[in-house]
Scaffold this active site. Structure first.
Site, PDB file in Angstrom:
ATOM      1  N   HIS A  25       0.834  -1.199   0.000  1.00 42.14           N
ATOM      2  CA  HIS A  25       0.000   0.000   0.000  1.00 42.14           C
ATOM      3  C   HIS A  25       0.878   1.263   0.000  1.00 42.14           C
ATOM      4  CE1 HIS A  25      -3.935  -1.994   1.298  1.00 42.14           C
ATOM      5  NE2 HIS A  25      -3.048  -2.968   1.235  1.00 42.14           N
ATOM      6  N   GLN A  84      13.159  -3.963  -6.520  1.00 44.56           N
ATOM      7  CA  GLN A  84      12.544  -4.742  -7.595  1.00 44.56           C
ATOM      8  C   GLN A  84      12.577  -4.035  -8.943  1.00 44.56           C
ATOM      9  OE1 GLN A  84       9.371  -7.664  -6.969  1.00 44.56           O
ATOM     10  NE2 GLN A  84       8.031  -6.231  -8.005  1.00 44.56           N
ATOM     11  N   HIS A  88       3.794 -13.549  -7.582  1.00 42.41           N
ATOM     12  CA  HIS A  88       2.488 -13.785  -6.962  1.00 42.41           C
ATOM     13  C   HIS A  88       1.397 -12.935  -7.609  1.00 42.41           C
ATOM     14  CE1 HIS A  88       3.823 -10.061  -5.302  1.00 42.41           C
ATOM     15  NE2 HIS A  88       2.806  -9.926  -4.475  1.00 42.41           N
ATOM     16  N   TRP A  91      -0.556  -6.314  -7.541  1.00 41.26           N
ATOM     17  CA  TRP A  91      -0.749  -5.316  -8.595  1.00 41.26           C
ATOM     18  C   TRP A  91       0.486  -4.446  -8.794  1.00 41.26           C
ATOM     19  CZ3 TRP A  91      -2.993  -5.192 -12.819  1.00 41.26           C
ATOM     20  CH2 TRP A  91      -3.357  -4.017 -13.489  1.00 41.26           C
ATOM     21  N   ASN A  92       1.201  -4.110  -7.724  1.00 39.85           N
ATOM     22  CA  ASN A  92       2.427  -3.337  -7.886  1.00 39.85           C
ATOM     23  C   ASN A  92       3.429  -4.096  -8.753  1.00 39.85           C
ATOM     24  OD1 ASN A  92       1.526  -1.252  -6.150  1.00 39.85           O
ATOM     25  ND2 ASN A  92       2.195  -2.405  -4.358  1.00 39.85           N
ATOM     26  N   GLU A 129       4.804  -3.119 -12.522  1.00 46.08           N
ATOM     27  CA  GLU A 129       6.241  -2.948 -12.723  1.00 46.08           C
ATOM     28  C   GLU A 129       6.744  -3.861 -13.831  1.00 46.08           C
ATOM     29  OE1 GLU A 129       7.157  -1.640  -8.091  1.00 46.08           O
ATOM     30  OE2 GLU A 129       7.690  -3.653  -8.789  1.00 46.08           O
ATOM     31  N   ASP A 176      -6.660  -9.766  -5.034  1.00 51.04           N
ATOM     32  CA  ASP A 176      -6.812  -9.405  -6.442  1.00 51.04           C
ATOM     33  C   ASP A 176      -5.882 -10.163  -7.375  1.00 51.04           C
ATOM     34  OD1 ASP A 176      -4.608  -8.104  -5.240  1.00 51.04           O
ATOM     35  OD2 ASP A 176      -4.573  -6.586  -6.807  1.00 51.04           O
TER      36      ASP A 176
END
Length: 495
Positions: A31, A376, A391, A394-395, A399, A415
Site C-alpha cells: 500500500h 525490484q 504472486h 498489482w504493484n 512494474e 486481487d
C-alpha cells in the site's frame, strides 16, 4: 504539466495557502509503494506540498533512528521532497499476524486512527500548511469521514485493477444477478461468470474475497470492508476515484464503472521511474530505493546480474506478504535446478526459516542467487532479467508490464487471480497451474511456464505493452491528461 505549476505559484504570490495533498495509506509495503509513487507524481506535476501519512509502526521502519519524531507525530522529508507524518493505529509497536487478531486491529485502526489522523490535520492547519485534499488507499474508508469532518474533500486512490473494483461494485450491488451467479458456481474455479461490461471471467479470475467466501476465513472481514466502500461510493454523486491503471489496459472495466456512476480516473502506471527524465532509465536510487519496510539485501545482487547474459535470468519474488510452504520452496528450487537457467530469488527470512525450509534454496544449484529483499524495479529493468515468477500483486504486475518483462503468474489470494488474468489477456505472460491438493506450483509446471513466457511471441507482446505503459504516463499521455484534469478541479481551475 507546467500549467498546474503556474497555478500553484500564482496562488502563493497572491498570498493564498497553496495546495497541500495528504495521501493516507495502510501500513503495508504493497500500500505504501503506490502511495509514495502517487505523492511523487503529484509533487512533480504541481509543485504543491505533498505529505504521506501512515501508521507509526511503518513510519519507524521507513525512517529508522527517528523514534522521537514518530512518537511526537513530527514530519519527515524524503530525498524526493515528499513529507511524511505518522498517525497512530493503536498498534505503534507493529502488528504481528502470528499473535494479533486482524478483526480487532481493523476496529482499532478506525477508532484510534480517526482520532489521531484528525489531530494530524489540525496540526498541519495550525502550522500554516492546511490540507486541501485528502487521498486515501484501500481498507481506510473511514479516512473520508475524518477529512470531511475537518472541511477537507477526500478522494479514493484505488491501488488494484479497475477490473477488481468493477467486480466488487457489481457483486455487492447484485447487478444483473452476478452475486447469485457466483454463488451458484459453488466455488468451481473454472466456472464462467459474466460481470456486467467485462469479458467472461472464471471464478478463479475474481477477487478471492467474493469468489471463495468462508465463515472461518480469518480475512473474511475484508469483504465487509469492500462492501462498505461500495456503499460509500453509492452515497456520493459521481465520486471520483483515482486508479492505478491506464486506459488501454482495462478499457471495459473503466467503461463499466463510468456507466454505473463511478468517475474512474486512470492515472497509471503510477511508478516513480516513469516520471524521470528521458534516458534516466529505471535505476534512480533517490526515487525508487530507500524508505522500504524491509531492509534490502547487501549481497551484491546487482553486480551478480551484471555478469549474466542478456535476458537469461529468471527473477522470483512472491512479494511482501505471501507465505511459501516448505514444499513450495523445494518445488521452485527443483524446477530452477532442472531448467538450467540462472535465477535471482527473493526469499524473505520469515519464509526461509518456516517449517525448516532454511536450506531448501540451496537445491537451486550454483546458477542461483537468493536474497532477502531487493530493489525490484532495478532488477526488472536490468537487461539480464528475462522473466518474472510472481504472486501477481498489482504493484509487481504494473512494474513487470512497464519494464517489458514477461511473467509467470502464481496468484494466491485477494486481487492476484484477476491480475494474472489481465496479464494473460495482454499476452505478456502465463498463469501457472498449481496442485489441487495444496496450491503448490510444482517443478515440472514451473519449467513449462518458463519456456512459454520466454518465447519470442510473449517477449514481443511484453515489449509492446511496455511502450503503451510508458506512453500513457508520459506528458500528453492518457494518464497524464487524466491526472491534470483531476488536479485542475482540485485547484479550482475546472478541466
Amino acid at each position: 504539466m507546467p500549467a498546474m505549476v503556474e497555478e500553484v505559484r500564482a496562488a502563493a504570490e497572491a498570498g493564498a495557502a497553496g495546495p497541500h495533498f495528504l495521501v493516507v495509506t495502510y501500513p503495508a509495503q504493497g500500500h505504501i509503494n503506490p502511495a509514495r509513487h502517487l505523492a511523487r507524481r503529484l509533487l512533480r506535476a504541481t509543485g504543491a506540498r505533498v505529505t504521506i501519512s501512515t501508521a507509526a509502526s511503518a513510519f519507524r521502519k521507513m525512517f529508522p533512528g527517528d523514534e522521537e519524531g514518530a512518537a511526537a507525530g513530527e514530519c519527515h522529508r524524503d530525498a524526493a521532497g515528499v513529507w511524511y507524518v505518522p498517525y497512530s493505529d493503536g498498534y505503534d509497536a507493529g502488528f504481528d499476524r502470528a499473535v494479533h487478531d486482524h478483526t480487532h486491529y481493523m476496529s482499532q485502526v478506525r477508532v484510534v486512527g480517526s482520532r489521531t489522523l484528525g489531530a494530524v490535520l489540525e496540526r498541519l492547519r495550525a502550522a500554516g500548511r492546511p490540507v486541501t485534499l485528502v487521498v486515501y488507499t484501500l481498507l481506510l474508508s473511514w479516512v473520508a469521514d475524518v477529512a470531511r469532518g475537518h472541511g477537507v474533500p477526500a478522494a479514493l486512490y484505488w491501488i488494484q485493477p479497475a477490473t477488481v473494483l468493477a467486480a466488487y461494485l457489481h457483486f455487492f450491488r447484485g447487478t444483473d444477478g452476478v452475486d447469485r451467479a457466483i454463488a451458484a458456481a459453488g466455488g468451481d474455479p473454472m466456472a464462467t461468470v459474466r460481470v456486467p461490461g467485462l469479458p467472461p471471467l472464471r471464478i478463479r479470475d475474481l477477487p478471492s474475497f467474493i469468489a471463495n467466501t468462508s465463515e472461518d476465513d480469518p480475512y473474511a472481514f475484508v469483504a465487509d470492508m469492500f462492501r462498505e466502500l461500495v456503499d460509500m461510493l453509492g452515497r456520493e454523486d459521481s465520486p471520483s476515484v483515482l486508479t492505478n491503471t491506464f486506459d488501454a489496459m482495462e478499457p471495459e472495466a473503466v467503461a463499466s464503472l463510468r456507466e454505473h456512476g463511478v468517475d474512474i480516473v486512470p492515472v497509471g502506471p503510477v511508478l516513480s521511474f516513469l516520471d524521470e527524465a528521458p534516458g534516466a532509465g529505471c535505476v534512480s536510487v533517490a526515487k525508487n530505493g530507500g524508505n522500504d519496510l524491509f531492509k534490502q539485501d547487501g549481497t551484491g545482487y546487482l553486480e551478480w546480474l551484471d555478469a549474466q547474459a542478456p535476458g537469461s535470468v529468471v527473477y522470483i519474488s512472491f512479494g511482501s506478504l505471501s507465505m511459501m510452504s516448505k514444499r513450495q520452496i523445494e518445488e521452485v528450487a527443483r524446477g530452477m535446478a532442472a531448467s538450467g537457467r540462472p535465477f535471482l530469488w527473493v526469499l524473505r527470512e520469515d519464509n526461509r526459516s518456516s517449517e525448516g525450509a532454511g536450506d531448501a534454496a540451496s537445491l537451486g544449484g550454483e546458477r542461483g542467487m537468493v536474497v532477502e529483499w531487493c530493489d525490484q524495479v532495478r532488477v526488472l529493468s536490468h537487461p539480464a532479467v528475462g522473466c518474472f515468477v510472481t504472486h501477481c500483486g498489482w504493484n509487481s504486475t504494473l512494474e513487470s508490464v512497464a519494464c517489458g518483462v514477461p511473467t509467470v503468474g502464481v496468484p494466491q489470494w485477494t486481487d492476484q487471480g484477476t491480475n494474472a488474468w489481465l496479464v494473460e489477456r495482454l499476452g505478456a505472460g502465463v498463469r501457472a497451474a498449481v496442485s489441487d491438493k495444496d496450491g503448490v506450483l510444482e517443478a515440472d509446471e514451473l519449467r513449462r511456464c518458463l519456456d512459454f513466457a520466454t518465447s519470442e511471441m510473449v517477449r514481443a507482446k511484453a515489449a509492446v505493452w511496455r511502450e503503451k505503459a510508458h506512453a500513457s504516463a508520459a506528458e500528453g499521455g492518457s494518464s497524464e491528461r487524466n491526472l491534470r484534469a483531476f488536479v485542475g478541479k482540485q485547484l479550482g481551475g475546472g478541466n
